[in-house]
Design a protein around this motif. Structure first.
Motif, short mmCIF file in Angstrom:
data_model
loop_
_atom_site.label_atom_id
_atom_site.label_comp_id
_atom_site.label_asym_id
_atom_site.label_seq_id
_atom_site.Cartn_x
_atom_site.Cartn_y
_atom_site.Cartn_z
N ASN A 1 0.83 -1.21 0.00
CA ASN A 1 0.00 0.00 0.00
C ASN A 1 0.86 1.26 0.00
OD1 ASN A 1 -2.45 -1.36 -0.04
ND2 ASN A 1 -2.67 -1.37 2.18
N LYS A 2 1.95 1.24 0.77
CA LYS A 2 2.86 2.41 0.79
C LYS A 2 3.47 2.64 -0.59
CE LYS A 2 4.27 2.24 5.68
NZ LYS A 2 3.83 3.62 6.02
N HIS A 3 3.92 1.57 -1.22
CA HIS A 3 4.51 1.70 -2.56
C HIS A 3 3.47 2.21 -3.55
CE1 HIS A 3 8.12 -0.07 -1.10
NE2 HIS A 3 7.68 -1.32 -1.06
N GLN A 4 2.27 1.67 -3.48
CA GLN A 4 1.22 2.10 -4.40
C GLN A 4 0.89 3.58 -4.19
OE1 GLN A 4 -1.78 -0.93 -3.48
NE2 GLN A 4 -1.54 -1.75 -5.55
N GLY A 5 0.87 4.01 -2.93
CA GLY A 5 0.60 5.41 -2.65
C GLY A 5 1.65 6.32 -3.25
N LEU A 6 2.92 5.91 -3.16
CA LEU A 6 4.00 6.70 -3.75
C LEU A 6 3.83 6.81 -5.26
CD1 LEU A 6 6.80 8.07 -3.85
CD2 LEU A 6 7.80 5.76 -3.90
#
Length: 397
Positions: free
Chosen positions: A134-139
């Motif tokens: 989720n963090k990577h997707q948000g970035l």
């Protein structure tokens, strides 16, 4: 623009009357195009391109890290940066991919290629952990959201990324689609195409060591063409619009020819004639109609980012330029003829779910709101300050 040129160091010479212009290619990238590099590690990728081109004047290379952090982390960073500056490249530090469209050195520029190699949101757990994904997707989502506004017409966004799990779970194509981008092609990545490039882990005791780049591809995205139904859905919904509460953005541009300067502003007014928001900012010297077009674009983007866009509140935009409104209407839906600014307005209208209507109020700038927006445009021109401001909600939306 070529997106699949496999000639490393290829030179394409064309004779003019008194000179020879040489274009150099490195894989996808040409020395004749403006290139923005995002999330550089030790800046070896930027240096690889600049050395192959023989110049870095068309390259803007950015890092999230500060200069001091870089040279303390990567042993070759200081030397790479010195070479890049010698070759004429622009180097920027502490640039956040999530907010780069607002960076003072980037916000007025447009690029043919925007490149983000191996984006990563940081090391906070296992790569297959759902929270990490989720963090990577948000970035990546926020990167796409910013990068699209820095593209020239027909420009491309390149993201190099691994395609095997868990990295495939990031679903780059869907993140791009959510930002009105489409995948053109996916090209196998080979680090040998970029001599001098050294990818870095960026973490722990092996921070300056390379990682395995096998099974990586370069995803090439462009701005998606608008839906053929956008025009009718936004400009011909009078019945639906009348059934909704609505707000009005009054925009105004001022151009001082003797000062070679311009400014624009907008004031958002609700149904109770209360000012809900305002913006103003300076512009490079330009014709007043183009300045009005930029003011309309700013109004649409500010509305799109607001809570009003998601609360079934219709929007009217009043401009003093019938020419600017005609540009939008006549070019709408024909991406081959759109300038960059018209294309961005097109994209914003495609994303806004509510009815939007454009009006020309030429010769009718009367009343407090019209005087206010004119004063703000003059203020932007005189002070060179930029601002967006929301007034506390008192209209019950």
């Amino acid at each position: 623009m070529s997106s699949n040129n496999n000639y490393n160091g290829y030179e394409n010479s064309s004779l003019g009357e008194n000179m020879v212009k040489t274009e150099k290619w490195v894989k996808h990238y040409s020395s004749n195009h403006e290139i923005l590099l995002v999330g550089e590690g030790d800046f070896s990728f930027a240096l690889s391109l600049a050395m192959a081109f023989g110049s870095g004047s068309n390259i803007v290379a950015t890092s999230l890290d500060s200069y001091d952090s870089l040279i303390n982390t990567y042993k070759k960073a200081a030397l790479n940066l010195m070479h890049l500056r010698f070759l004429g490249a622009t180097v920027l530090h502490e640039v956040d991919a999530r907010q780069m469209q607002d960076h003072p050195s980037l916000c007025w520029r447009k690029f043919d290629y925007i490149v983000y190699n191996f984006p990563h949101a940081g090391f906070y757990g296992s790569e297959d952990n759902p929270d990490m994904i989720n963090k990577h997707q948000g970035l990546v989502y926020d990167f796409f959201s910013n990068a699209r506004w820095l593209l020239r017409h027909n420009g491309q966004i390149h993201v190099t990324h691994k395609i095997k799990p868990p990295y495939s779970f990031w679903n780059l194509e869907e993140l791009a689609h959510q930002n009105s981008l489409r995948l053109m092609e996916c090209v196998p990545f080979d680090i040998k195409d970029y001599p001098m490039y050294e990818n870095k882990r960026g973490h722990s005791s092996t921070i300056d060591e390379p990682f395995n780049w096998k099974d990586s591809y370069t995803f090439i995205f462009t701005v998606a063409p608008p839906s053929p139904d956008i025009s009718s859905s936004h400009f011909n919904l009078q019945g639906c619009r009348d059934a909704l509460p609505r707000v009005k953005f009054v925009v105004k541009a001022e151009v001082r020819h003797f000062l070679m300067a311009a400014g624009y502003a907008g004031v958002l007014v609700d149904e109770y004639h209360s000012v809900r928001a305002m913006f103003w900012g300076p512009l490079p010297y330009m014709c007043v109609n183009f300045a009005e077009l930029l003011a309309i674009k700013c109004a649409l983007l500010m509305y799109e980012r607001s809570h009003l866009c998601h609360r079934n509140v219709a929007l009217d935009v009043e401009s003093n330029s019938n020419v600017a409104i005609s540009w939008i209407r006549s070019n709408f839906g024909n991406t081959l003829e759109l300038s960059t600014e018209l294309q961005e307005i097109n994209m914003a209208l495609g994303r806004i779910p509510n009815p939007v209507e454009l009006f020309c109020c030429y010769g009718k700038y009367e009343g407090a709101h019209y005087h206010l927006v004119r004063r703000l445009a003059v203020k932007a021109l005189d002070t060179l300050n930029m601002c967006e401001r929301w007034i506390p909600d008192n209209a019950g939306y």
